[in-house]
Motif scaffolding. Sequence first.
Motif, PDB file in Angstrom:
ATOM      1  N   LEU A 130      11.206  -8.066 -10.531  1.00  0.00           N
ATOM      2  CA  LEU A 130      10.309  -8.549 -11.436  1.00  0.00           C
ATOM      3  C   LEU A 130       9.824  -7.827 -12.483  1.00  0.00           C
ATOM      4  CD1 LEU A 130       8.423 -10.934 -12.153  1.00  0.00           C
ATOM      5  CD2 LEU A 130       6.792  -9.766 -10.447  1.00  0.00           C
ATOM      6  N   LEU A 131       9.621  -6.611 -12.201  1.00  0.00           N
ATOM      7  CA  LEU A 131       9.055  -5.445 -13.224  1.00  0.00           C
ATOM      8  C   LEU A 131      10.102  -5.304 -14.038  1.00  0.00           C
ATOM      9  CD1 LEU A 131       7.005  -2.890 -11.049  1.00  0.00           C
ATOM     10  CD2 LEU A 131       6.201  -4.871 -12.497  1.00  0.00           C
ATOM     11  N   GLY A 132      11.541  -5.280 -13.854  1.00  0.00           N
ATOM     12  CA  GLY A 132      12.666  -5.087 -14.605  1.00  0.00           C
ATOM     13  C   GLY A 132      12.702  -6.271 -15.570  1.00  0.00           C
ATOM     14  N   ASP A 133      12.503  -7.551 -15.154  1.00  0.00           N
ATOM     15  CA  ASP A 133      12.533  -8.605 -15.828  1.00  0.00           C
ATOM     16  C   ASP A 133      11.400  -8.999 -16.894  1.00  0.00           C
ATOM     17  OD1 ASP A 133      15.084  -9.269 -14.647  1.00  0.00           O
ATOM     18  OD2 ASP A 133      14.081 -10.700 -13.201  1.00  0.00           O
ATOM     19  N   SER A 146       0.929  -1.293  -0.093  1.00  0.00           N
ATOM     20  CA  SER A 146      -0.052   0.066  -0.050  1.00  0.00           C
ATOM     21  C   SER A 146       1.166   1.580  -0.005  1.00  0.00           C
ATOM     22  CB  SER A 146      -0.806  -0.001   1.154  1.00  0.00           C
ATOM     23  OG  SER A 146      -0.217   0.564   2.396  1.00  0.00           O
ATOM     24  N   ARG A 147       0.282   2.587  -0.083  1.00  0.00           N
ATOM     25  CA  ARG A 147       0.874   3.707  -0.373  1.00  0.00           C
ATOM     26  C   ARG A 147       1.496   4.002   1.213  1.00  0.00           C
ATOM     27  NH1 ARG A 147      -1.915   8.406   1.284  1.00  0.00           N
ATOM     28  NH2 ARG A 147      -3.835   8.253   1.919  1.00  0.00           N
ATOM     29  N   PHE A 148       1.045   3.371   2.092  1.00  0.00           N
ATOM     30  CA  PHE A 148       1.368   3.587   3.481  1.00  0.00           C
ATOM     31  C   PHE A 148       2.791   2.927   4.002  1.00  0.00           C
ATOM     32  CE2 PHE A 148      -3.268   3.690   3.365  1.00  0.00           C
ATOM     33  CZ  PHE A 148      -3.548   5.210   3.496  1.00  0.00           C
ATOM     34  N   SER A 149       3.056   1.889   3.314  1.00  0.00           N
ATOM     35  CA  SER A 149       4.348   1.309   3.742  1.00  0.00           C
ATOM     36  C   SER A 149       5.604   2.242   3.303  1.00  0.00           C
ATOM     37  CB  SER A 149       4.407  -0.087   2.623  1.00  0.00           C
ATOM     38  OG  SER A 149       5.556  -0.612   2.944  1.00  0.00           O
ATOM     39  N   ARG A 150       6.548   2.009   4.248  1.00  0.00           N
ATOM     40  CA  ARG A 150       7.864   2.662   4.368  1.00  0.00           C
ATOM     41  C   ARG A 150       8.804   1.747   3.799  1.00  0.00           C
ATOM     42  NH1 ARG A 150       7.694   5.943   9.931  1.00  0.00           N
ATOM     43  NH2 ARG A 150       5.798   7.203   9.834  1.00  0.00           N
ATOM     44  N   LYS A 151       8.728   0.556   3.490  1.00  0.00           N
ATOM     45  CA  LYS A 151       9.527  -0.515   2.850  1.00  0.00           C
ATOM     46  C   LYS A 151       9.565  -0.682   1.576  1.00  0.00           C
ATOM     47  CE  LYS A 151       9.195  -3.542   7.007  1.00  0.00           C
ATOM     48  NZ  LYS A 151       8.915  -4.947   7.454  1.00  0.00           N
ATOM     49  N   GLU A 152      10.895  -0.993   0.791  1.00  0.00           N
ATOM     50  CA  GLU A 152      11.036  -0.990  -0.491  1.00  0.00           C
ATOM     51  C   GLU A 152      10.536  -2.465  -0.601  1.00  0.00           C
ATOM     52  OE1 GLU A 152      11.295   1.257  -2.864  1.00  0.00           O
ATOM     53  OE2 GLU A 152      11.706   2.832  -1.325  1.00  0.00           O
ATOM     54  N   ARG A 153       9.988  -3.022  -1.848  1.00  0.00           N
ATOM     55  CA  ARG A 153       9.729  -4.334  -2.375  1.00  0.00           C
ATOM     56  C   ARG A 153      10.819  -4.600  -3.255  1.00  0.00           C
ATOM     57  NH1 ARG A 153       4.242  -5.633  -4.211  1.00  0.00           N
ATOM     58  NH2 ARG A 153       4.188  -3.519  -5.139  1.00  0.00           N
ATOM     59  N   PRO A 154      12.078  -5.054  -2.926  1.00  0.00           N
ATOM     60  CA  PRO A 154      13.101  -5.356  -3.926  1.00  0.00           C
ATOM     61  C   PRO A 154      12.785  -6.280  -5.008  1.00  0.00           C
ATOM     62  CG  PRO A 154      13.636  -6.176  -1.859  1.00  0.00           C
ATOM     63  CD  PRO A 154      12.257  -5.248  -1.746  1.00  0.00           C
ATOM     64  N   ASP A 155      12.116  -7.297  -4.679  1.00  0.00           N
ATOM     65  CA  ASP A 155      11.878  -8.387  -5.486  1.00  0.00           C
ATOM     66  C   ASP A 155      10.695  -8.169  -6.594  1.00  0.00           C
ATOM     67  OD1 ASP A 155      13.569 -10.473  -4.885  1.00  0.00           O
ATOM     68  OD2 ASP A 155      12.258 -11.925  -4.881  1.00  0.00           O
ATOM     69  N   TRP A 156       9.597  -7.195  -6.157  1.00  0.00           N
ATOM     70  CA  TRP A 156       8.648  -6.720  -7.007  1.00  0.00           C
ATOM     71  C   TRP A 156       9.262  -5.901  -8.110  1.00  0.00           C
ATOM     72  CZ3 TRP A 156       4.252  -7.739  -9.017  1.00  0.00           C
ATOM     73  CH2 TRP A 156       3.323  -6.752  -9.678  1.00  0.00           C
ATOM     74  N   ASP A 157      10.267  -5.091  -7.768  1.00  0.00           N
ATOM     75  CA  ASP A 157      10.819  -4.032  -8.479  1.00  0.00           C
ATOM     76  C   ASP A 157      11.846  -4.865  -9.494  1.00  0.00           C
ATOM     77  OD1 ASP A 157       9.669  -1.737  -7.570  1.00  0.00           O
ATOM     78  OD2 ASP A 157      11.460  -1.545  -6.007  1.00  0.00           O
TER      79      ASP A 157
END
Length: 244
Positions: free
Chosen positions: A71-74, A58-69
């Motif tokens: 995945l989008l690159g792949d 959600s937009r309230f999260s302060r954590k990054e999502r490294p695997d989602w990012d």
Amino acid sequence: MQAGTPLVAAIYSRVSDDTRGDQRSVEDQDEENLEACDSNGWKVPAGGRYSDNDISASRFSRKERPDWDRLLGDLAASRYHVLVIWETARGDRKLARWIEFLDLCRDLGILIHVTSHQHTYDVRKRRDYKTLAEEGLDSADDSELTSERLLRDKRKAAKRGLPHGRHLYGYKRIYEIGEDNRRRLVGVVPDEEVRTAVGRGGTVTEYTHAGVCAAVAGTSSFQGLLVCRRSGWPDGRRGRAFER
């Protein structure tokens, strides 16, 4: 792509709050997603499994999502023909980013299989695109609604003098059991066990530097003490705890 060649699939799993720290929900999603790939004849290559554990989308999260990012690159590099997710909310709860993701898949012809729907979507088709876009809107709205509820509950608790935030390290809450067998807060008092351990090697202010904190937290005076939930002693948390 030659006829009869199996499609290459990526699977993505995520859970917002892994309270037990065992990633069980992520593993459960992985298992069902892999079963979906097997039943459809899709190949999941080495490195084709992505997961972000204990991270909100959600937009309230302060954590990054490294695997989602990652995945989008792949996906943008056309490494996969299909993305398999357990439910749409596992993807992105930020509506604008979810739409960007759908646009990427539409432009590259990447299929999206939602395991809980038991359906594979082709967002090049208007109806499939609309369905997943509406799912993204619902996911974003659910996040907003959850935030509103939490804030409302915190305000109510504050007015009634009840705990309404993170439990501060170095303090403990005292409860009593009422006639209805429900716990009621009596007060919040210093946790002498923790304060004694902190004070053994010197004054509290000597432990505020992250490097010193790391050394102190590993000493015998801290053995057996309950520290930060799941993650041990991150440097910033050590400093804040000792400053108190």
